[in-house]
Design an enzyme around this catalytic site. Structure first.
Site, PDB file in Angstrom:
ATOM      1  N   ARG A   1      -6.894  -2.626   9.699  1.00 32.47           N
ATOM      2  CA  ARG A   1      -7.542  -3.951   9.754  1.00 32.47           C
ATOM      3  C   ARG A   1      -7.047  -4.747  10.936  1.00 32.47           C
ATOM      4  O   ARG A   1      -7.797  -5.422  11.610  1.00 32.47           O
ATOM      5  CB  ARG A   1      -7.249  -4.717   8.462  1.00 32.47           C
ATOM      6  CG  ARG A   1      -8.330  -4.495   7.490  1.00 32.47           C
ATOM      7  CD  ARG A   1      -8.358  -5.448   6.331  1.00 32.47           C
ATOM      8  NE  ARG A   1      -8.982  -4.730   5.254  1.00 32.47           N
ATOM      9  CZ  ARG A   1      -8.366  -4.247   4.208  1.00 32.47           C
ATOM     10  NH1 ARG A   1      -7.091  -4.468   4.026  1.00 32.47           N
ATOM     11  NH2 ARG A   1      -9.004  -3.551   3.296  1.00 32.47           N
TER      12      ARG A   1
ATOM     13  N   GLY B   1       5.728  -2.247   3.537  1.00 37.53           N
ATOM     14  CA  GLY B   1       5.334  -2.809   4.820  1.00 37.53           C
ATOM     15  C   GLY B   1       5.947  -4.179   5.052  1.00 37.53           C
ATOM     16  O   GLY B   1       6.875  -4.586   4.342  1.00 37.53           O
ATOM     17  N   ASP B   2       5.416  -4.907   6.027  1.00 37.72           N
ATOM     18  CA  ASP B   2       6.075  -6.166   6.410  1.00 37.72           C
ATOM     19  C   ASP B   2       6.004  -7.241   5.323  1.00 37.72           C
ATOM     20  O   ASP B   2       6.921  -8.051   5.200  1.00 37.72           O
ATOM     21  CB  ASP B   2       5.572  -6.678   7.760  1.00 37.72           C
ATOM     22  CG  ASP B   2       4.059  -6.768   7.841  1.00 37.72           C
ATOM     23  OD1 ASP B   2       3.394  -6.487   6.824  1.00 37.72           O
ATOM     24  OD2 ASP B   2       3.552  -7.137   8.908  1.00 37.72           O
TER      25      ASP B   2
ATOM     26  N   ARG C   1     -25.319  15.663  18.317  1.00 34.90           N
ATOM     27  CA  ARG C   1     -25.433  14.303  17.782  1.00 34.90           C
ATOM     28  C   ARG C   1     -24.217  13.458  18.164  1.00 34.90           C
ATOM     29  O   ARG C   1     -23.264  13.957  18.753  1.00 34.90           O
ATOM     30  CB  ARG C   1     -25.470  14.359  16.251  1.00 34.90           C
ATOM     31  CG  ARG C   1     -26.741  14.892  15.693  1.00 34.90           C
ATOM     32  CD  ARG C   1     -26.625  14.918  14.181  1.00 34.90           C
ATOM     33  NE  ARG C   1     -27.812  15.482  13.578  1.00 34.90           N
ATOM     34  CZ  ARG C   1     -27.889  15.849  12.313  1.00 34.90           C
ATOM     35  NH1 ARG C   1     -26.845  15.731  11.516  1.00 34.90           N
ATOM     36  NH2 ARG C   1     -29.007  16.345  11.819  1.00 34.90           N
TER      37      ARG C   1
ATOM     38  N   THR D   1       4.124   2.636   5.904  1.00 37.05           N
ATOM     39  CA  THR D   1       2.720   2.224   5.898  1.00 37.05           C
ATOM     40  C   THR D   1       1.961   3.125   6.859  1.00 37.05           C
ATOM     41  O   THR D   1       2.461   3.424   7.946  1.00 37.05           O
ATOM     42  CB  THR D   1       2.544   0.741   6.286  1.00 37.05           C
ATOM     43  OG1 THR D   1       1.174   0.523   6.633  1.00 37.05           O
ATOM     44  CG2 THR D   1       3.386   0.330   7.476  1.00 37.05           C
TER      45      THR D   1
ATOM     46  N   ARG E   1       1.087  -5.078  -5.939  1.00 40.15           N
ATOM     47  CA  ARG E   1       1.241  -6.331  -5.208  1.00 40.15           C
ATOM     48  C   ARG E   1       1.479  -7.404  -6.252  1.00 40.15           C
ATOM     49  O   ARG E   1       0.909  -7.348  -7.336  1.00 40.15           O
ATOM     50  CB  ARG E   1      -0.009  -6.620  -4.374  1.00 40.15           C
ATOM     51  CG  ARG E   1      -0.206  -5.574  -3.279  1.00 40.15           C
ATOM     52  CD  ARG E   1      -1.193  -6.013  -2.225  1.00 40.15           C
ATOM     53  NE  ARG E   1      -0.999  -5.261  -1.009  1.00 40.15           N
ATOM     54  CZ  ARG E   1      -1.602  -4.093  -0.730  1.00 40.15           C
ATOM     55  NH1 ARG E   1      -2.437  -3.559  -1.598  1.00 40.15           N
ATOM     56  NH2 ARG E   1      -1.370  -3.466   0.406  1.00 40.15           N
TER      57      ARG E   1
ATOM     58  N   GLY F   1       0.826  -1.212   0.000  1.00 36.50           N
ATOM     59  CA  GLY F   1       0.000   0.000   0.000  1.00 36.50           C
ATOM     60  C   GLY F   1       0.853   1.253   0.000  1.00 36.50           C
ATOM     61  O   GLY F   1       1.870   1.306   0.685  1.00 36.50           O
TER      62      GLY F   1
ATOM     63  N   ASP G   1       2.146  -0.358  11.804  1.00 31.21           N
ATOM     64  CA  ASP G   1       2.067  -1.693  12.410  1.00 31.21           C
ATOM     65  C   ASP G   1       3.343  -2.512  12.225  1.00 31.21           C
ATOM     66  O   ASP G   1       3.290  -3.725  12.087  1.00 31.21           O
ATOM     67  CB  ASP G   1       0.858  -2.449  11.837  1.00 31.21           C
ATOM     68  CG  ASP G   1       0.934  -2.612  10.328  1.00 31.21           C
ATOM     69  OD1 ASP G   1       1.803  -1.962   9.703  1.00 31.21           O
ATOM     70  OD2 ASP G   1       0.134  -3.379   9.765  1.00 31.21           O
TER      71      ASP G   1
ATOM     72  N   ASP H   1      -0.437   2.459   8.647  1.00 29.33           N
ATOM     73  CA  ASP H   1      -0.944   1.740   9.824  1.00 29.33           C
ATOM     74  C   ASP H   1      -0.007   1.766  11.035  1.00 29.33           C
ATOM     75  O   ASP H   1      -0.431   1.454  12.146  1.00 29.33           O
ATOM     76  CB  ASP H   1      -1.200   0.264   9.477  1.00 29.33           C
ATOM     77  CG  ASP H   1      -2.370   0.101   8.531  1.00 29.33           C
ATOM     78  OD1 ASP H   1      -3.262   0.957   8.553  1.00 29.33           O
ATOM     79  OD2 ASP H   1      -2.384  -0.884   7.759  1.00 29.33           O
TER      80      ASP H   1
HETATM   81  P1  ATP Z   1       0.978  -2.766   3.400  1.00 25.25           P
HETATM   82  O1  ATP Z   1       0.588  -3.784   4.418  1.00 25.25           O
HETATM   83  O2  ATP Z   1       1.196  -1.417   3.950  1.00 25.25           O
HETATM   84  O3  ATP Z   1       0.082  -2.768   2.206  1.00 25.25           O
HETATM   85  P2  ATP Z   1       3.005  -4.612   2.649  1.00 25.25           P
HETATM   86  O4  ATP Z   1       4.385  -4.451   2.158  1.00 25.25           O
HETATM   87  O5  ATP Z   1       2.827  -5.408   3.904  1.00 25.25           O
HETATM   88  O6  ATP Z   1       2.410  -3.171   2.810  1.00 25.25           O
HETATM   89  P3  ATP Z   1       1.854  -6.732   1.041  1.00 25.25           P
HETATM   90  O7  ATP Z   1       0.786  -6.673   0.020  1.00 25.25           O
HETATM   91  O8  ATP Z   1       1.692  -7.629   2.201  1.00 25.25           O
HETATM   92  O9  ATP Z   1       2.082  -5.211   1.486  1.00 25.25           O
HETATM   93  O10 ATP Z   1       3.230  -7.155   0.315  1.00 25.25           O
HETATM   94  C1  ATP Z   1       3.680  -6.514  -0.855  1.00 25.25           C
HETATM   95  C2  ATP Z   1       4.299  -7.546  -1.777  1.00 25.25           C
HETATM   96  O11 ATP Z   1       5.414  -8.156  -1.123  1.00 25.25           O
HETATM   97  C3  ATP Z   1       3.377  -8.692  -2.180  1.00 25.25           C
HETATM   98  O12 ATP Z   1       2.563  -8.387  -3.275  1.00 25.25           O
HETATM   99  C4  ATP Z   1       4.376  -9.774  -2.526  1.00 25.25           C
HETATM  100  O13 ATP Z   1       4.871  -9.614  -3.838  1.00 25.25           O
HETATM  101  C5  ATP Z   1       5.519  -9.516  -1.544  1.00 25.25           C
HETATM  102  N1  ATP Z   1       5.370 -10.420  -0.378  1.00 25.25           N
HETATM  103  C6  ATP Z   1       4.421 -10.366   0.581  1.00 25.25           C
HETATM  104  N2  ATP Z   1       4.557 -11.392   1.452  1.00 25.25           N
HETATM  105  C7  ATP Z   1       5.612 -12.117   1.030  1.00 25.25           C
HETATM  106  C8  ATP Z   1       6.252 -13.303   1.506  1.00 25.25           C
HETATM  107  N3  ATP Z   1       5.843 -13.942   2.595  1.00 25.25           N
HETATM  108  N4  ATP Z   1       7.322 -13.745   0.815  1.00 25.25           N
HETATM  109  C9  ATP Z   1       7.746 -13.119  -0.286  1.00 25.25           C
HETATM  110  N5  ATP Z   1       7.193 -12.004  -0.786  1.00 25.25           N
HETATM  111  C10 ATP Z   1       6.128 -11.499  -0.143  1.00 25.25           C
END
Ligand code: ATP
Length: 323
Positions: free
Chosen positions: A175, A106-107, A166, A129, A76, A15, A133, A131
């Site tokens: 989430r 993010g993570d 109100r 991010t 993603r 995100g 988090d 969040d």
């Molecule tokens: P946010 O939670 O803020 O949206 P995020 O980085 O956590 O950010 P995700 O959609 O979880 O967003 O991950 C982004 C991309 O990272 C995924 O589309 C995927 O390509 C890759 N990714 C996520 N999880 C894994 C994993 N366990 N192993 C390898 N690649 C991953």
């Protein structure tokens, strides 16, 4: 000191968050200042697999510091989570001479960065991010801008709530994490804050509203993180139970956009610069962060395994002073 690597890539993934551009700018300029070549990978890991790569010079990141979203686009990618996808990404790095990668996200994105690091592409994660988090850092890029946006919106809603006596239920992002709801709740004087980390029921919300009424309160704001309830449903329940006219607002994506606050710009600049420093001294599989306002970096897997206690003291404090 001479850099151990000659060329790096930078991408944004997951995100989007306000301040990602400030981080990209910092990465590009910190690298170029050290004589390191930089390329931007567009559309996150999907773009990496597709070889969607552009050279980035210092002037290519002019005038993006103040812009929300990400100039490199974000995406993603399911394919990246497969063995073939991962191999394609590694091949693209090798074909393009990318010796290190800064992953802003993010993570989930960090897990991907960990996989790449384990396969010989040094990565450094930059937490971004709204969040907030990610346990390995006190603050993530985008959080401050997000809560300031929520505060601005709720202040506006409150004007009407006060004028018409109100109640308003405002659903905010989060989430799995209630940091946005908690911080914005404190800053707007919300009567009740519902977050995933603290079990509570609609009965608790009603009790708090009734208590406020006894103290002469005539208007109420309830902030609910999207992971725990829906504004419409909760509004109906409050109105039916208390007789107070209650309105629902779902803030949605406005919370994720907009020009980053100075705090987010400074944080993003510090993170971007540190990420390049780490790659330049040959580090890999790291995540940057901030603890008590000092920059830190951790092993990526250790960082992902960290657990952070939800700040219950803040939650309890809000409960006390929001009558
Ligand atoms: P946010 O939670 O803020 O949206 P995020 O980085 O956590 O950010 P995700 O959609 O979880 O967003 O991950 C982004 C991309 O990272 C995924 O589309 C995927 O390509 C890759 N990714 C996520 N999880 C894994 C994993 N366990 N192993 C390898 N690649 C991953």
């Amino acid at each position: 000191m001479e850099s151990k690597i000659k060329k790096i890539g930078v991408l944004t993934s997951g995100g989007d968050a306000p301040g990602m551009n400030a981080a990209i700018r910092a990465v590009v300029r910190a690298a170029r200042a050290r004589g390191i070549e930089v390329v931007g990978v567009r559309r996150g890991y999907a773009g990496l697999i597709a070889g969607d790569i552009i050279p980035m010079y210092v002037r290519d990141v002019s005038n993006i510091l103040q812009a929300g979203g990400t100039a490199l686009f974000s995406a993603r990618s399911k394919e990246f989570c497969t063995e073939e996808g991962m191999q394609k990404a590694i091949d693209v790095c090798q074909e393009n001479g990318i010796e290190g990668l800064v992953v802003i996200g993010g993570d989930g994105s960090f897990r991907g960065a960990g996989d790449l690091s384990a396969r010989g592409i040094p990565c450094v994660g930059v937490p971004a991010t709204i969040d907030n988090d990610i346990s390995s850092t006190d603050y993530t890029i985008g959080f401050d801008t997000c809560i300031n946006c929520v505060v601005d919106m709720v202040d506006r809603i409150r004007d009407t709530m006060r004028s018409h006596e109100r109640c308003s239920v405002v659903e905010v992002m989060g989430r799995h994490a209630g940091y946005v709801a908690l911080h914005a709740g404190i800053a707007t004087g919300a009567t009740f804050v519902m977050v995933p980390e603290v079990p509570c029921s609609v009965v608790d919300v009603i009790k708090k509203i009734e208590e406020g009424r006894r103290f002469g309160k005539t208007n109420f704001i309830v902030l609910v993180a999207e992971g725990v309830g829906h504004a419409e449903e909760l509004s109906r329940y409050i109105q039916d139970t208390t007789g107070i006219v209650t309105r629902a607002t779902v803030l949605g994506h406005v919370q994720r956009g907009g020009s980053p606050t100075s705090r987010d710009r400074v944080l993003a600049s510090r993170f971007g610069n540190l990420a390049v420093e780490l790659l330049a001294i040959g580090k890999s599989n790291r995540v940057v962060g901030v603890k008590n306002d000092a920059l830190v970096d951790y092993d990526l897997h250790e960082a992902l395994a960290m657990k952070r206690e939800f700040p219950m003291d803040l939650y309890v404090m809000n409960d006390i002073i929001s009558i």
